[in-house]
Design a protein around this motif. Structure first.
Motif, short mmCIF file in Angstrom:
data_model
loop_
_atom_site.label_atom_id
_atom_site.label_comp_id
_atom_site.label_asym_id
_atom_site.label_seq_id
_atom_site.Cartn_x
_atom_site.Cartn_y
_atom_site.Cartn_z
N VAL A 117 0.87 -1.17 0.00
CA VAL A 117 0.00 0.00 0.00
C VAL A 117 0.91 1.23 0.00
CG1 VAL A 117 -1.72 1.30 1.31
CG2 VAL A 117 -1.85 -1.20 1.21
N VAL A 118 0.60 2.21 -0.85
CA VAL A 118 1.48 3.38 -0.97
C VAL A 118 0.74 4.65 -0.56
CG1 VAL A 118 2.88 2.33 -2.79
CG2 VAL A 118 0.90 3.70 -3.42
N GLN A 119 1.50 5.56 0.02
CA GLN A 119 0.95 6.85 0.40
C GLN A 119 0.94 7.77 -0.81
OE1 GLN A 119 -0.19 7.97 3.67
NE2 GLN A 119 -1.04 9.50 2.27
N THR A 120 -0.21 8.36 -1.11
CA THR A 120 -0.32 9.33 -2.19
C THR A 120 -1.02 10.58 -1.66
OG1 THR A 120 -2.53 8.76 -3.04
CG2 THR A 120 -0.68 7.35 -3.73
N LYS A 121 -1.15 11.59 -2.51
CA LYS A 121 -1.80 12.83 -2.08
C LYS A 121 -3.28 12.65 -1.78
CE LYS A 121 1.22 16.33 -4.12
NZ LYS A 121 1.30 17.50 -5.03
N ILE A 122 -3.88 11.59 -2.34
CA ILE A 122 -5.30 11.37 -2.09
C ILE A 122 -5.55 10.33 -1.00
CG2 ILE A 122 -5.94 12.04 -4.44
CD1 ILE A 122 -6.32 9.06 -5.06
N GLY A 123 -4.49 9.76 -0.46
CA GLY A 123 -4.65 8.76 0.59
C GLY A 123 -3.75 7.56 0.36
N ARG A 124 -3.90 6.56 1.22
CA ARG A 124 -3.10 5.35 1.12
C ARG A 124 -3.83 4.37 0.19
NH1 ARG A 124 0.99 4.58 4.16
NH2 ARG A 124 0.75 2.29 4.21
N VAL A 125 -3.17 4.05 -0.94
CA VAL A 125 -3.83 3.31 -2.02
C VAL A 125 -3.18 1.94 -2.19
CG1 VAL A 125 -4.49 3.32 -4.45
CG2 VAL A 125 -4.35 5.48 -3.19
N GLY A 126 -4.01 0.90 -2.29
CA GLY A 126 -3.56 -0.45 -2.58
C GLY A 126 -4.28 -1.03 -3.77
N LEU A 127 -3.72 -2.09 -4.34
CA LEU A 127 -4.23 -2.67 -5.57
C LEU A 127 -4.26 -4.19 -5.48
CD1 LEU A 127 -1.69 -0.79 -7.90
CD2 LEU A 127 -3.90 0.13 -7.18
N GLN A 128 -5.31 -4.80 -6.01
CA GLN A 128 -5.36 -6.24 -6.21
C GLN A 128 -6.29 -6.52 -7.39
OE1 GLN A 128 -6.42 -7.45 -2.01
NE2 GLN A 128 -4.92 -9.05 -2.42
N THR A 129 -6.20 -7.76 -7.93
CA THR A 129 -7.04 -8.10 -9.06
C THR A 129 -7.86 -9.36 -8.79
OG1 THR A 129 -5.47 -9.56 -10.22
CG2 THR A 129 -5.24 -7.21 -10.59
N TYR A 130 -9.02 -9.40 -9.41
CA TYR A 130 -9.86 -10.58 -9.58
C TYR A 130 -9.92 -11.42 -8.30
CZ TYR A 130 -12.04 -14.08 -12.74
OH TYR A 130 -12.90 -14.95 -13.38
N TRP A 131 -9.58 -12.72 -8.39
CA TRP A 131 -9.78 -13.60 -7.25
C TRP A 131 -8.68 -13.52 -6.20
CZ3 TRP A 131 -12.48 -18.91 -8.44
CH2 TRP A 131 -13.83 -18.67 -8.67
N GLU A 132 -7.77 -12.57 -6.33
CA GLU A 132 -6.93 -12.26 -5.17
C GLU A 132 -7.80 -11.85 -4.00
OE1 GLU A 132 -2.59 -10.75 -6.27
OE2 GLU A 132 -4.12 -9.36 -7.03
N HIS A 133 -8.98 -11.34 -4.30
CA HIS A 133 -9.89 -10.90 -3.24
C HIS A 133 -10.56 -12.07 -2.52
CE1 HIS A 133 -9.45 -7.40 -5.90
NE2 HIS A 133 -9.46 -6.74 -4.76
N LEU A 134 -10.30 -13.29 -2.98
CA LEU A 134 -10.78 -14.48 -2.27
C LEU A 134 -9.65 -15.14 -1.48
CD1 LEU A 134 -13.14 -16.13 -4.92
CD2 LEU A 134 -13.62 -14.30 -3.28
N GLN A 135 -8.53 -14.45 -1.35
CA GLN A 135 -7.40 -14.93 -0.56
C GLN A 135 -7.37 -14.16 0.75
OE1 GLN A 135 -5.40 -17.34 -0.75
NE2 GLN A 135 -4.98 -17.94 -2.86
N PRO A 136 -7.92 -14.71 1.83
CA PRO A 136 -8.05 -13.94 3.07
C PRO A 136 -6.73 -13.49 3.66
CG PRO A 136 -8.62 -16.27 3.42
CD PRO A 136 -8.53 -16.06 1.95
N LEU A 137 -5.65 -14.27 3.51
CA LEU A 137 -4.37 -13.83 4.08
C LEU A 137 -3.80 -12.65 3.31
CD1 LEU A 137 -2.66 -17.27 4.86
CD2 LEU A 137 -4.07 -15.84 6.34
N SER A 138 -3.94 -12.67 1.99
CA SER A 138 -3.48 -11.53 1.19
C SER A 138 -4.28 -10.28 1.54
CB SER A 138 -3.61 -11.85 -0.30
OG SER A 138 -2.79 -12.93 -0.67
N ASN A 139 -5.58 -10.44 1.66
CA ASN A 139 -6.41 -9.30 2.04
C ASN A 139 -5.98 -8.72 3.37
OD1 ASN A 139 -7.88 -9.80 -0.27
ND2 ASN A 139 -9.62 -10.73 0.78
N TYR A 140 -5.71 -9.61 4.33
CA TYR A 140 -5.33 -9.14 5.67
C TYR A 140 -4.00 -8.39 5.63
CZ TYR A 140 -5.16 -9.15 10.76
OH TYR A 140 -5.13 -8.76 12.07
N ALA A 141 -3.10 -8.84 4.77
CA ALA A 141 -1.82 -8.14 4.62
C ALA A 141 -2.03 -6.71 4.15
CB ALA A 141 -0.92 -8.90 3.66
N MET A 142 -3.04 -6.51 3.33
CA MET A 142 -3.35 -5.17 2.84
C MET A 142 -4.04 -4.34 3.93
SD MET A 142 -2.22 -5.28 -0.31
CE MET A 142 -3.04 -3.99 -1.25
#
Length: 290
Positions: A117-142
């Motif tokens: 997750v990176v700090q930008t002028k509009i806030g702290r922004v993170g990125l993931q794609t598709y079924w990465e969102h079904l990986q609970p450990l990856s989500n928690y890391a974010m």
């Protein structure tokens, strides 16, 4: 147009450049090969002239850009997301950790360094794609990085429409909504669609194949940290731009109820171990190291 309408962040879907490779789901490997070379050639390289054009668009319009792309690196492709800030600098360049199912026939893997997750002028922004969102450990890391704005990039959500419910908009938009609630963050979930031109190119009039890949599937959504939808829907078979105003102050209300990696965490019961080291297939050791 988006910048003229006041947008600070513009987000695109998974592999928007050059498009999602639906062909990998639709026929035998020998049939798919007719598209492989063209797809490889049209994938984008870091540091290329095409990247420079994206950077210039950000500078000229004073916008941040999250672009989903098929990234070409040597002889391999990766499902990637590049985040440009308003100066045109790439502040986050990450790859999908583990492409699912047949995507692994087309793409390589990312690693723990891509869970950032990176700090930008509009806030702290993170990125993931598709079924990465079904990986609970990856989500928690974010979540643990105090993510405020999350770009959840999706392909078209129409593949196998009548055959695989889990690939449809109900499940996948549900994953984006749950991510917003669990992470107490805003989620921008851009989604591609299958055009008639794309269907004609891949299916060539074959009705059985058209049933697997119907026109449409654009189900873009934007969610607040309470799971509410913040933008008016666009019909799933029409291209368009969705806008939403966000107020980061609302995150405090959500996290007051349940901050998943803060006061609502149960540290004595469960913890997450992350390897953030960048992985390489080749490691060079100098003579002094033995």
């Amino acid at each position: 147009m988006t910048a003229q309408n006041g947008a600070n962040l513009v987000a695109f879907s998974e592999t928007w450049l050059p498009g999602y490779p639906n062909h990998i789901w639709m026929g035998p490997v020998a049939w798919q090969m007719q598209f492989v070379g063209r797809y490889f050639d049209n994938s984008i390289e870091a540091g290329s002239e095409q990247e420079a054009r994206l950077a210039k668009a950000c500078r000229d319009n004073n916008i941040q850009l999250s672009i989903g792309c098929s990234e070409r690196d040597g002889g391999s492709l990766y499902i990637a997301q590049w985040h440009f800030d308003e100066t045109g600098e790439v502040v986050n360049r990450r790859r999908k950790l583990k492409p699912p199912h047949v995507e692994r026939t087309a793409y390589g893997e990312g690693d723990g360094s891509d869970l950032n997750v990176v700090q930008t002028k509009i806030g702290r922004v993170g990125l993931q794609t598709y079924w990465e969102h079904l990986q609970p450990l990856s989500n928690y890391a974010m979540y643990a990085q105090n993510e405020q704005i999350h770009v959840a990039a999706w392909p078209d959500l129409h593949l196998y429409k009548h055959m695989a419910y889990a690939l449809g908009p109900e499940v996948n938009n549900g994953a984006s909504m749950l991510y917003a609630v669990e992470g107490s963050c805003f989620v921008v979930a851009p989604c591609s669609l299958v055009t008639k031109e794309l269907q004609d190119m891949l299916c060539d009039g074959n009705k059985d194949m058209e049933a697997m890949l119907p026109v449409g599937g654009g189900h873009t959504r934007i969610f607040g940290p309470d799971g509410s939808e913040l933008a008016e829907h666009i019909p799933h078979d029409q291209e368009g731009i969705m806008y939403a105003d966000i107020d980061l102050h609302m995150i405090g209300y959500a996290k007051a109820a349940a901050d998943p990696s803060g006061h609502y965490a149960k540290r004595d019961s469960t913890r997450l171990l992350i390897n953030r080291k960048k992985q390489s297939a080749v490691v060079n050791f100098d003579d002094a190291s033995g």
